[in-house]
Write a protein that holds these residues in place. Structure first.
Motif, PDB file in Angstrom:
ATOM      1  N   SER A 206       9.389  13.839  -1.735  1.00 41.68           N
ATOM      2  CA  SER A 206      10.058  12.734  -2.418  1.00 41.68           C
ATOM      3  C   SER A 206       9.134  11.587  -2.791  1.00 41.68           C
ATOM      4  N   SER A 207       7.918  11.567  -2.279  1.00 40.81           N
ATOM      5  CA  SER A 207       7.082  10.387  -2.484  1.00 40.81           C
ATOM      6  C   SER A 207       5.727  10.665  -3.104  1.00 40.81           C
ATOM      7  N   ASN A 241      19.213  15.885   4.701  1.00 41.07           N
ATOM      8  CA  ASN A 241      18.055  15.044   4.402  1.00 41.07           C
ATOM      9  C   ASN A 241      17.652  15.112   2.933  1.00 41.07           C
ATOM     10  N   LEU A 244      20.336  13.144   0.800  1.00 44.23           N
ATOM     11  CA  LEU A 244      20.255  11.694   1.008  1.00 44.23           C
ATOM     12  C   LEU A 244      18.948  11.123   0.466  1.00 44.23           C
ATOM     13  N   THR A 245      17.870  11.893   0.554  1.00 40.66           N
ATOM     14  CA  THR A 245      16.603  11.445  -0.038  1.00 40.66           C
ATOM     15  C   THR A 245      16.718  11.374  -1.553  1.00 40.66           C
ATOM     16  N   ARG A 248      18.593   8.172  -2.384  1.00 42.12           N
ATOM     17  CA  ARG A 248      17.784   6.960  -2.217  1.00 42.12           C
ATOM     18  C   ARG A 248      16.785   6.774  -3.348  1.00 42.12           C
ATOM     19  N   HIS A 249      16.336   7.863  -3.960  1.00 42.29           N
ATOM     20  CA  HIS A 249      15.314   7.766  -5.004  1.00 42.29           C
ATOM     21  C   HIS A 249      15.907   7.829  -6.408  1.00 42.29           C
ATOM     22  N   LYS A 251      18.099   5.363  -7.706  1.00 42.82           N
ATOM     23  CA  LYS A 251      18.760   4.089  -7.984  1.00 42.82           C
ATOM     24  C   LYS A 251      18.474   3.594  -9.390  1.00 42.82           C
ATOM     25  N   GLN A 313      22.823   5.097  -9.365  1.00 37.17           N
ATOM     26  CA  GLN A 313      22.888   5.898  -8.146  1.00 37.17           C
ATOM     27  C   GLN A 313      24.155   6.759  -8.124  1.00 37.17           C
ATOM     28  N   CYS A 317      24.439  10.902  -8.679  1.00 38.68           N
ATOM     29  CA  CYS A 317      25.171  11.757  -7.738  1.00 38.68           C
ATOM     30  C   CYS A 317      26.117  12.690  -8.489  1.00 38.68           C
TER      31      CYS A 317
END
Length: 581
Positions: A206-207, A241, A244-245, A248-249, A251, A313, A317
């Protein structure tokens, strides 16, 4: 004679150099791993699988990886690895040869695992070989020598994970992730290390800025989920995980972040397709959370109550669940198929929350999600209702104002400012996007037996809009879509006249209610077997077909007629066009 003496002198010099090198090698402390000593450890590890060489390599690898922690500063016997070739050789051996040595000593590496050139390349044989190999790997914990190797193995795996998270170089991360493919069976006896591996891979996925690194990280997540025991809980933790990750990324959505968001959404779909029973349990919870947010926004009486729903966000989804249900809910016997109806109702609730002109971009996003879902699930979803209502907006019937501002990009916006609403560029963008989505919506049902009745509201709304609008270009685009709908209506009428089955017996006769007249997979498909809307969309077109030539010629006649009509209208609307420009 002098020429004959030169070779003797050169051999003497080489011997002296070798003796000096041996003296220098002997003078080097034993804890310094020079290149020669590293090669000796490599040969011992590859030929004899020496446990002594393995221990020495693991200690040196730990010293190098955790050099920044300063744990071995007071130890005079701590291994020292010179930079350069010795360091590169140590890291290569630690990442590639050490896992093979562990697998050899723990009985997970046998003669059947060797890659022979005479093996067949069939997919079934490869799959069965991988399954049997994975089954042997799961038995590492029950090997008689496992307890003696457990401290070494636990320390080594912890150092590999520490090296993965501590380095910032993408190439080094890729090398570590590639080595984890071979190390994966070694993680199976340690539940905490498996969870730590999952957490670290999700973090890299994710990063990291490099795309190849992110792909390798997701492959390791998928491999861990497939090889982990069912009672370990890795699948449930990964599903939670990863989603949800993704949330969060997501937005913000820009031209730079949209490809990354789409990549993460595809990874979520891939992970949720592994085991649908567990996927349904997680999907039910997260879709229900979307419904709860929507309900709170509807019941709240504040001025900005829609802000909790009308954001990137929430829309992203909806994007990922539309992809999940389109991929996994296409089969009616699928575990996720019951979630299609509540998800569609949530989308309708989002569209009805604030149906104003400013949020037309958000409406178009949700319409795309529903069109994608309808095409894959093969069910009718009334998206046209929300697209046709766009043409009732009072701003589109007003005279547009001249505005030099750049029109907003519909892909990266959910709403527009009030200053842009009456601009000519924004109105043109809204009309074009709405007509494109309408054409895509009707193309999905272009084979349905009820297509003539389905397009009747579109004829009413679009003809009224073409009559009321002052923009000649809008009339031209609407008339083009109406002509295409009429041609597809004639196509379905012809098929209906040849049908010898009563409407209520279509399903019993093997016909689909949505794709009634679509060619079956075993039929001989020519261009004439596809609907006109499919051919207009550029799909199912074959080069060199006679039907194509006839279709193009007929379409050319239609274009000529439209050009003649445009020329007649152009004389009457020259003054209006100048004002619009």
């Amino acid at each position: 004679l002098g020429a004959q003496d030169e070779p003797k002198e050169s051999t003497k010099k080489n011997k002296k150099k070798k003796k000096s090198k041996k003296k220098d090698e002997d003078e080097v402390p034993s804890n310094v791993l020079t290149l020669k000593r590293m090669k000796q450890l490599q040969s011992n590890l590859e030929t004899n699988h020496s446990i002594g060489a393995l221990r020495r390599l693991l200690r040196a690898f730990r010293t190098v990886v955790r050099a920044g922690e300063g744990q071995n500063e007071d130890d005079p016997n701590a291994p020292i690895v010179p930079p350069g070739r010795p360091m590169r050789l140590l890291l290569g051996l630690s990442l590639h040869q050490v896992p093979e040595a562990f697998l050899h000593h723990l009985g997970a590496r046998d003669e059947d695992d060797s890659d022979d050139s005479d093996d067949s390349d069939e997919d079934d044989e490869k799959r069965s070989a991988k399954e049997s190999k994975a089954a042997r790997h799961r038995g590492i914990k029950h090997h008689p020598r496992f307890m003696s190797f457990q401290p070494l193995l636990r320390s080594y795996l912890g150092n590999v994970l520490f090296y993965l998270t501590s380095t910032t170089d993408s190439q080094v991360k890729q090398a570590v992730l590639e080595s984890l493919e071979l190390c994966m069976p070694l993680f199976m006896p340690f539940k905490r290390l498996m969870m730590r591996l999952l957490k670290n891979c999700v973090q890299v996925w994710s990063s990291d800025a490099d795309e190849n690194t992110r792909i390798l990280a997701f492959l390791r997540i998928r491999q861990l989920v497939l090889q982990a025991p069912a009672h370990s809980g890795c699948l449930e933790t990964a599903l939670k995980n990863v989603y949800l990750t993704y949330v969060r990324h997501s937005k913000f959505t820009t031209a730079q972040s949209l490809p990354f968001i789409q990549f993460m959404a595809n990874c979520v779909v891939e992970l949720y397709s592994i085991e649908q029973v567990s996927s349904y349990q997680h999907a039910f919870v997260y879709v229900r959370q979307l419904a709860i947010h929507l309900r709170n926004a509807i019941t709240s009486k504040t001025k900005d109550s829609h802000a909790s729903v009308y954001n990137w966000q929430y829309v992203n989804c909806l994007r990922v669940w539309a992809k999940v249900l389109s991929t996994l809910g296409a089969d009616k016997n699928s575990e996720l198929f019951p979630l299609v109806y509540p998800f569609v109702q949530i989308c309708f609730g989002v569209l009805n929350l604030a149906p104003i002109t400013r949020f037309f971009p958000l409406r178009f996003h949700v319409a795309r999600f529903l069109n994608e879902l309808a095409e894959n699930v093969e069910h009718y979803i009334p998206v046209s209702t929300y697209l046709l209502s766009v043409f009732e907006a009072p701003e589109l019937n007003k005279k547009p104002r001249g505005n030099t501002a750049k029109p907003p990009n519909m892909l990266y916006n959910l709403h527009v400012s009030k200053n842009v609403l009456n601009s000519a560029k924004y109105q043109q963008l809204v009309v074009d996007t709405a007509l494109d989505l309408l054409e895509e919506h009707y193309r999905i049902y272009s084979y349905s037996i009820g297509f003539p009745e389905l397009v009747l509201p579109a004829h009413v709304f679009l003809r009224k809009f073409a009559k009321d609008t002052r923009v000649h270009r809008f009339r031209k685009r609407v008339q083009q879509l109406l002509d295409r709908l009429d041609r597809n209506k004639s196509f379905v009428d012809e098929k209906r006249s040849q049908l010898q089955v009563a409407p209520h017996k279509l399903l019993e006769a093997g016909y689909s209610s949505v794709f009634t007249f679509r060619a079956k997979p075993g039929d001989n498909k020519t261009n004439a077997a596809f609907s006109p809307l499919d051919r207009f969309a550029g799909k199912h077109r074959h080069d060199g077909d006679d039907d194509d030539a006839e279709e193009e010629a007929e379409f050319g006649l239609v274009q000529q007629q439209q050009q003649q009509q445009q020329q007649q209208h152009q004389q009457d609307s020259d003054d209006e066009d100048e004002e619009e420009e």
